[in-house]
Write a protein that holds these residues in place. Structure first.
Motif: not given
Length: 630
Positions: A245-248, A271-272, A449-450, A532-533
């Motif tokens: 859903d895009g949260t990764a 990998p990114e 990243l998070a 939200n993210l």
């Protein structure tokens, strides 16, 4: 010779490289001071021979495509519309092939090289001499750089043979879509969210297969992933993005198998994928992260520790890096294992490479004539993460000199081994420059990243301040009484945060910055999902408000003492100018030192793709503000 702001007009960058018979083609991009425009044309580099200039008007030539020994590209026709042109590699005059009234938005060769699938987009509203209201019904109502998203529109896909008279409509939809890939029996169409496919509460798209025999479009994948290309046999479709859903946050690669009707990730430990570095000199990039090598292999870009590499992988995720120069690959194309790419590093604005061979460097003479600084890399560990950064020393050494802490946007992007005109100008003007990738940046793995989610201005702010201290240790000639800070977008948020949380800087410049997450939610083109993210889910009962407000610089404005210059584009829909208006009014009300610089005819991308004269005015204003507070 020292680099100046106006050197932006002297630089050339390559993009959209293409392998053709006996050589390579690339788009040559530059800025023209006289017309205040971006210019581009095509250059053909035959193996072992002199370059050949191609294109129609040598000003608007772009998007070259090669099929069955034929070159087609887009350019501006004499009536001002964008049309398809073809041309031989001998440099003979280009031939206009399309005459679409509204202009060609996108095109692809058909599988046999006999014509093109052409995409157009037009408003269905009746023309009127008077203004009228715009009715909006969707959540996503605007786009930065485009304005309001009118809903009374139509996207048309039609086929045209090499003879312009042979045209037929293939598909039409009131829901906007993008033609992304074509094979002999099917097309891949990426639809924008709407109620028919998947709702519009996230930036997801729905990819549909359009069967050329039955003229039926069948949705196959919905999510935060973009289709790229069919395999040579047409049975697999390559995707890049987040399979969920895009949260990764990070992108990976997926394959849809038409025979099996299934969709799966290629990598187990991904990998990114893609180029996540930021720069101000790379123009008109294709931004294609991956392509097929053959039916069972793909070639892709990936980012790691501030560099961008090329790699190949089988469809089971066994991948290996290709041997390319250290730095950053900005664009690539391939024919099987044969690859052509555009390349940059800290001191090299742009080059064109074919495998291991340097094909062209249009900036070679410029580079020889200018003092381009090489940054010193550093790293340190704090609060569970290794933080990576660089220090760029000033061109002229002195017993004491000022320094600038520069913060990138995103936040999920990265500084890296790529030519950055702005940072080189700072060094040429006598400033040391400290730039780093705090937690939340790309190219260091998904956990990193998070690392700043729901913690804006927390550990990421501490990472930046620690990087500042490291830079001061690397160069003891930095004058600690004359430290400065600037950044845009996320970097602008951090500028607003720093002006309300520290007095270490003599002056700060905040560019296109968030000051209030609560008002951002309903006014930004991405606000409805980005908050939200990044900060935690928006709640109708208001339970999110305190957490969002405490991460807003406006909540802490009473602590601001540092002279601040707010810079914002009037047409910015990513971070609307109201964000700076709110902050400016609050600072003025309490007597804090602040000025506000507004840029007309500009959006969120001013520093990268804005009007050239305003890009220079912006950079001159940053330097002026810092020099005024020395």
């Amino acid at each position: 010779m020292r680099i100046t702001t106006t050197d932006l007009f002297a630089l050339h960058t390559f993009s959209k490289p293409l392998l053709v018979s006996g050589g390579v083609i690339a788009v040559d991009n530059w800025l023209d001071a006289k017309t205040n425009t971006y210019q581009r044309t095509l250059a053909y580099y035959p193996d072992g021979q002199a370059a050949v200039s191609l294109g129609f008007d040598q000003q608007h030539d772009t998007d070259p495509q090669w099929s069955h020994d034929q070159l087609a590209f887009l350019s501006q026709a004499t009536d001002g519309t964008t049309q398809i042109f073809t041309q031989s590699l001998l440099g003979e005059p280009a031939i206009q092939r399309s005459w679409v009234k509204s202009g060609v938005e996108h095109f692809l060769w058909d599988d046999a090289g006999l014509g093109w699938y052409i995409q157009t987009h037009e408003s269905l509203a009746q023309a009127s001499q008077f203004p009228h209201a715009t009715r909006l019904t969707r959540l996503h109502i605007q786009d930065n750089g485009h304005g309001l998203r009118p809903e009374n529109t139509q996207t048309t896909l039609f086929y045209q043979g090499l003879a312009a008279a042979k045209q037929r409509v293939v598909y039409q939809s009131r829901t906007a879509f993008q033609l992304v890939a074509a094979t002999k029996d099917a097309l891949a169409l990426a639809f924008e969210p709407d109620d028919h496919f998947n709702g519009d509460h996230s930036p997801a798209t729905t990819t549909a297969l359009f069967d050329l025999a039955s003229n039926q479009a069948t949705p196959i994948v919905t999510g935060s992933a973009r289709a790229l290309a069919f395999s040579p046999d047409g049975q697999k479709l390559l995707f890049v993005g987040d399979p969920g859903d895009g949260t990764a946050l990070a992108d990976t690669l997926m394959i849809y198998d038409r025979n099996l009707g299934s969709y799966q990730e290629i990598f187990t430990d991904a990998p990114e994928v893609g180029n996540w570095t930021v720069a101000d000199s790379q123009q008109n990039l294709a931004n294609i992260a991956a392509r097929f090598v053959d039916n069972d292999q793909v070639m892709f870009l990936y980012s790691d520790a501030g560099q961008v590499f090329l790699a190949t992988s089988d469809l089971q995720g066994h991948w290996q890096q290709l041997d390319t120069p250290a730095g950053s690959i900005s664009d690539f194309n391939n024919a099987g294992q044969d690859v052509v790419y555009t390349y940059t590093n800290f001191t090299t604005p742009s080059q064109l490479w074919h495998g291991q061979q340097l094909v062209a460097d249009l900036n070679a003479n410029w580079s020889k004539a200018h003092q381009v600084q090489t940054p010193q890399a550093f790293s340190f560990t704090r609060a569970g993460f290794e933080i990576h950064g660089w220090y760029l020393p000033p061109v002229a050494s002195s017993q004491k000199h000022p320094a600038i802490l520069s913060v990138h946007g995103g936040p999920h992007a990265a500084y890296g081994d790529i030519f950055f005109h702005e940072l080189q100008v700072f060094a040429a003007q006598g400033f040391g420059v400290i730039f780093t990738n705090p937690r939340g940046s790309a190219t260091y793995g998904r956990e990193f990243l998070a690392g700043n989610l729901a913690d804006y201005g927390g550990e990421d702010y501490q990472d930046l301040m620690a990087a500042l201290d490291v830079g001061l240790k690397l160069d003891p000639t930095i004058d600690t009484d004359h430290l400065y800070m600037t950044g845009g977008s996320y970097g602008g948020f951090m500028a607003n945060w720093m002006v309300t949380h520290t007095d270490r800087f003599a002056a700060i410049v905040s560019q296109r910055a968030i000051s209030d997450w609560l008002s951002f939610f309903g006014t930004s083109d991405i606000g409805y999902f980005f908050g939200n993210l990044e900060l935690g889910q928006y709640q109708l009962d208001g339970s999110h408000r305190d957490a969002w407000w405490q991460q807003s610089p406006l909540a802490h404005v009473q602590n601001a003492h540092t002279p601040l210059l707010l810079m914002h584009s009037e047409d910015d829909l990513r971070v609307p100018i109201g964000q700076s208006e709110e902050f400016y009014a609050a600072l003025k009300m309490q007597g804090s030192p602040v000025e506000f610089l507004r840029f007309p005819d500009s959006n969120h991308d001013l520093s990268r793709t804005g009007l050239p004269n305003l890009r220079l005015e912006r950079l001159d204003a940053v330097l002026d503000w810092f020099n005024r507070h020395q």
